[in-house]
Design a protein around this motif. Structure first.
Motif, PDB file in Angstrom:
ATOM      1  N   SER A   5       0.857  -1.190   0.000  1.00  0.00           N
ATOM      2  CA  SER A   5       0.000   0.000   0.000  1.00  0.00           C
ATOM      3  C   SER A   5       0.891   1.238   0.000  1.00  0.00           C
ATOM      4  CB  SER A   5      -0.866   0.032   1.261  1.00  0.00           C
ATOM      5  OG  SER A   5      -1.689  -1.104   1.281  1.00  0.00           O
ATOM      6  N   THR A   6       0.454   2.242  -0.720  1.00  0.00           N
ATOM      7  CA  THR A   6       1.191   3.501  -0.760  1.00  0.00           C
ATOM      8  C   THR A   6       1.186   4.149   0.624  1.00  0.00           C
ATOM      9  OG1 THR A   6       0.814   3.885  -3.097  1.00  0.00           O
ATOM     10  CG2 THR A   6       1.070   5.844  -1.724  1.00  0.00           C
ATOM     11  N   HIS A   7       2.329   4.714   0.999  1.00  0.00           N
ATOM     12  CA  HIS A   7       2.430   5.412   2.287  1.00  0.00           C
ATOM     13  C   HIS A   7       1.465   6.607   2.297  1.00  0.00           C
ATOM     14  CE1 HIS A   7       4.091   7.592   5.662  1.00  0.00           C
ATOM     15  NE2 HIS A   7       4.844   6.539   5.950  1.00  0.00           N
ATOM     16  N   PRO A   8       0.716   6.791   3.403  1.00  0.00           N
ATOM     17  CA  PRO A   8      -0.271   7.883   3.435  1.00  0.00           C
ATOM     18  C   PRO A   8       0.340   9.265   3.178  1.00  0.00           C
ATOM     19  CG  PRO A   8      -0.464   6.475   5.386  1.00  0.00           C
ATOM     20  CD  PRO A   8       0.730   5.988   4.631  1.00  0.00           C
ATOM     21  N   ARG A   9       1.621   9.430   3.505  1.00  0.00           N
ATOM     22  CA  ARG A   9       2.256  10.743   3.298  1.00  0.00           C
ATOM     23  C   ARG A   9       2.398  11.100   1.820  1.00  0.00           C
ATOM     24  NH1 ARG A   9       7.710  11.045   5.382  1.00  0.00           N
ATOM     25  NH2 ARG A   9       7.859  12.726   3.886  1.00  0.00           N
ATOM     26  N   TRP A  10       2.412  10.096   0.980  1.00  0.00           N
ATOM     27  CA  TRP A  10       2.579  10.370  -0.456  1.00  0.00           C
ATOM     28  C   TRP A  10       1.490  11.327  -0.965  1.00  0.00           C
ATOM     29  CZ3 TRP A  10      -1.113   9.363  -4.145  1.00  0.00           C
ATOM     30  CH2 TRP A  10      -0.749   9.746  -5.440  1.00  0.00           C
ATOM     31  N   ALA A  11       0.248  11.073  -0.569  1.00  0.00           N
ATOM     32  CA  ALA A  11      -0.855  11.894  -1.075  1.00  0.00           C
ATOM     33  C   ALA A  11      -0.731  13.334  -0.562  1.00  0.00           C
ATOM     34  CB  ALA A  11      -2.201  11.302  -0.684  1.00  0.00           C
ATOM     35  N   ASN A  84      11.014   8.184 -15.593  1.00  0.00           N
ATOM     36  CA  ASN A  84      10.176   7.402 -14.682  1.00  0.00           C
ATOM     37  C   ASN A  84      10.901   6.109 -14.306  1.00  0.00           C
ATOM     38  OD1 ASN A  84       8.235   5.716 -13.502  1.00  0.00           O
ATOM     39  ND2 ASN A  84       6.587   6.805 -14.527  1.00  0.00           N
ATOM     40  N   HIS A  85      11.537   6.108 -13.127  1.00  0.00           N
ATOM     41  CA  HIS A  85      12.320   4.949 -12.690  1.00  0.00           C
ATOM     42  C   HIS A  85      11.410   3.773 -12.349  1.00  0.00           C
ATOM     43  CE1 HIS A  85      15.874   7.404 -12.786  1.00  0.00           C
ATOM     44  NE2 HIS A  85      15.236   8.329 -12.092  1.00  0.00           N
ATOM     45  N   TYR A  86      10.181   4.079 -11.978  1.00  0.00           N
ATOM     46  CA  TYR A  86       9.206   3.048 -11.622  1.00  0.00           C
ATOM     47  C   TYR A  86       8.882   2.170 -12.842  1.00  0.00           C
ATOM     48  CZ  TYR A  86       4.505   1.218 -10.622  1.00  0.00           C
ATOM     49  OH  TYR A  86       3.399   0.421 -10.475  1.00  0.00           O
ATOM     50  N   ALA A  87       8.428   2.818 -13.920  1.00  0.00           N
ATOM     51  CA  ALA A  87       8.063   2.055 -15.122  1.00  0.00           C
ATOM     52  C   ALA A  87       9.295   1.385 -15.718  1.00  0.00           C
ATOM     53  CB  ALA A  87       7.401   2.971 -16.146  1.00  0.00           C
ATOM     54  N   ARG A  88      10.425   2.102 -15.699  1.00  0.00           N
ATOM     55  CA  ARG A  88      11.653   1.542 -16.254  1.00  0.00           C
ATOM     56  C   ARG A  88      12.034   0.257 -15.493  1.00  0.00           C
ATOM     57  NH1 ARG A  88      16.008   6.119 -17.024  1.00  0.00           N
ATOM     58  NH2 ARG A  88      14.379   7.076 -18.275  1.00  0.00           N
ATOM     59  N   LEU A 170       1.854 -13.056 -12.390  1.00  0.00           N
ATOM     60  CA  LEU A 170       1.343 -11.786 -11.841  1.00  0.00           C
ATOM     61  C   LEU A 170       1.788 -11.629 -10.391  1.00  0.00           C
ATOM     62  CD1 LEU A 170      -0.321  -9.209 -12.144  1.00  0.00           C
ATOM     63  CD2 LEU A 170      -2.380 -10.534 -11.601  1.00  0.00           C
ATOM     64  N   GLU A 171       1.750 -12.724  -9.646  1.00  0.00           N
ATOM     65  CA  GLU A 171       2.193 -12.705  -8.245  1.00  0.00           C
ATOM     66  C   GLU A 171       3.670 -12.286  -8.157  1.00  0.00           C
ATOM     67  OE1 GLU A 171       0.452 -13.266  -5.425  1.00  0.00           O
ATOM     68  OE2 GLU A 171       2.271 -13.032  -4.206  1.00  0.00           O
ATOM     69  N   GLU A 172       4.501 -12.885  -9.004  1.00  0.00           N
ATOM     70  CA  GLU A 172       5.939 -12.542  -9.017  1.00  0.00           C
ATOM     71  C   GLU A 172       6.146 -11.067  -9.349  1.00  0.00           C
ATOM     72  OE1 GLU A 172       7.689 -16.764 -10.819  1.00  0.00           O
ATOM     73  OE2 GLU A 172       7.967 -14.922 -11.975  1.00  0.00           O
ATOM     74  N   LEU A 173       5.472 -10.623 -10.391  1.00  0.00           N
ATOM     75  CA  LEU A 173       5.661  -9.236 -10.836  1.00  0.00           C
ATOM     76  C   LEU A 173       5.084  -8.244  -9.823  1.00  0.00           C
ATOM     77  CD1 LEU A 173       4.943  -9.605 -14.673  1.00  0.00           C
ATOM     78  CD2 LEU A 173       7.159  -9.126 -13.597  1.00  0.00           C
ATOM     79  N   ALA A 174       4.015  -8.637  -9.141  1.00  0.00           N
ATOM     80  CA  ALA A 174       3.415  -7.750  -8.132  1.00  0.00           C
ATOM     81  C   ALA A 174       4.379  -7.556  -6.958  1.00  0.00           C
ATOM     82  CB  ALA A 174       2.089  -8.319  -7.644  1.00  0.00           C
ATOM     83  N   CYS A 175       5.093  -8.616  -6.584  1.00  0.00           N
ATOM     84  CA  CYS A 175       6.102  -8.495  -5.509  1.00  0.00           C
ATOM     85  C   CYS A 175       7.229  -7.582  -5.970  1.00  0.00           C
ATOM     86  CB  CYS A 175       6.648  -9.873  -5.127  1.00  0.00           C
ATOM     87  SG  CYS A 175       5.396 -10.908  -4.338  1.00  0.00           S
ATOM     88  N   ALA A 176       7.648  -7.756  -7.222  1.00  0.00           N
ATOM     89  CA  ALA A 176       8.723  -6.911  -7.767  1.00  0.00           C
ATOM     90  C   ALA A 176       8.266  -5.450  -7.825  1.00  0.00           C
ATOM     91  CB  ALA A 176       9.111  -7.396  -9.163  1.00  0.00           C
ATOM     92  N   GLU A 177       7.029  -5.232  -8.204  1.00  0.00           N
ATOM     93  CA  GLU A 177       6.492  -3.857  -8.294  1.00  0.00           C
ATOM     94  C   GLU A 177       6.539  -3.184  -6.924  1.00  0.00           C
ATOM     95  OE1 GLU A 177       3.237  -0.735  -8.323  1.00  0.00           O
ATOM     96  OE2 GLU A 177       3.477  -2.461  -7.012  1.00  0.00           O
ATOM     97  N   ALA A 178       6.157  -3.925  -5.896  1.00  0.00           N
ATOM     98  CA  ALA A 178       6.162  -3.366  -4.538  1.00  0.00           C
ATOM     99  C   ALA A 178       7.593  -3.015  -4.113  1.00  0.00           C
ATOM    100  CB  ALA A 178       5.538  -4.370  -3.565  1.00  0.00           C
ATOM    101  N   ALA A 179       8.553  -3.877  -4.492  1.00  0.00           N
ATOM    102  CA  ALA A 179       9.962  -3.628  -4.128  1.00  0.00           C
ATOM    103  C   ALA A 179      10.506  -2.398  -4.863  1.00  0.00           C
ATOM    104  CB  ALA A 179      10.802  -4.857  -4.455  1.00  0.00           C
ATOM    105  N   ILE A 180      10.170  -2.260  -6.134  1.00  0.00           N
ATOM    106  CA  ILE A 180      10.634  -1.099  -6.917  1.00  0.00           C
ATOM    107  C   ILE A 180      10.105   0.186  -6.289  1.00  0.00           C
ATOM    108  CG2 ILE A 180      10.368   0.114  -9.144  1.00  0.00           C
ATOM    109  CD1 ILE A 180      10.274  -2.750 -10.433  1.00  0.00           C
ATOM    110  N   LEU A 181       8.833   0.174  -5.970  1.00  0.00           N
ATOM    111  CA  LEU A 181       8.194   1.380  -5.404  1.00  0.00           C
ATOM    112  C   LEU A 181       8.796   1.725  -4.039  1.00  0.00           C
ATOM    113  CD1 LEU A 181       5.965   3.102  -6.620  1.00  0.00           C
ATOM    114  CD2 LEU A 181       4.352   1.942  -5.118  1.00  0.00           C
TER     115      LEU A 181
END
Ligand SMILES: [Fe+2]
Ligand SMILES: [Fe+2]
Length: 191
Positions: A5-11, A84-88, A170-181
């Motif tokens: 989950s995104t940190h509440p401070r981000w918003a 955009n380092h996230y998408a990259r 999708l599970e693997e990539l979702a874990c990677a997405e969370a780590a990148i973020l």
């Protein structure tokens, strides 16, 4: 679909710098449209695949127009796009061989849409608390669209590979997405 989950401070950070946020948002919508069309360039069939992605590009293009109207309404300017380092980071995970590459491209797009959905909803809630109903409604409507897009990309991946295989990847990539973020600093941008 998301594994964090995104940190509440981000918003809070993002709402305080509206020009940076809206500029990044405009470029995100543009890149979503471009990505959908680049998938059509790389995979010009079958017909339902081309149709779904072309319609999606059309919808994302209408989002660009909506964001640009809002930026003008507020007397702000659109800034140049920043890297955009996230998408990259996500696109670096695409497996090279087909049909794996296609599955991964669709699942990374699904995760970006799901993250957009989460964050646009956070912005909608934040702007509602600020009493800015125009921005709250705007972000709620666009957030709902991104949720549909996330589901569409998973459905498209399921036309390319068996459902169980898609779910595991999708599970693997979702874990990677969370780590990148988690490795990126808070900034006034969608991601
Ligand atoms: Fe969009
Ligand atoms: Fe989208």
């Amino acid at each position: 679909m998301l594994r964090s989950s995104t940190h509440p401070r981000w918003a809070d950070v993002s709402r305080r710098n509206l020009e940076a946020l809206l500029s990044d948002h405009l470029h995100c919508e543009r890149k979503a449209a471009e990505n959908a069309l680049s998938l059509v360039r790389r995979y010009p069939g079958p017909q339902p695949f081309v149709e779904a992605l072309s319609r999606l590009a059309h919808e994302e293009t209408s989002h660009i127009v909506q964001v640009s109207v809002l930026i003008a309404e507020r007397g702000l300017a659109v800034r140049q796009d920043a890297p955009n380092h996230y998408a990259r980071g996500l696109f670096a995970l695409l497996r090279p061989r087909e049909p794996d590459h296609r599955v991964d491209a669709l699942l990374c797009a699904a995760l970006i849409e799901a993250r957009s959905h989460e964050r646009l909803q956070l912005l909608a809630r934040g702007f509602a608390e600020d009493g800015d109903q125009r921005l709250a409604d705007f972000y709620r409507a666009l957030g709902n669209a991104e949720e549909r897009h996330a589901e569409l990309f998973v459905e498209l991946a399921e036309t390319v590979a068996p459902k169980a295989e898609v779910a595991a990847r999708l599970e693997e990539l979702a874990c990677a997405e969370a780590a990148i973020l988690a490795g990126l600093p808070f900034a006034a941008r969608v991601h």
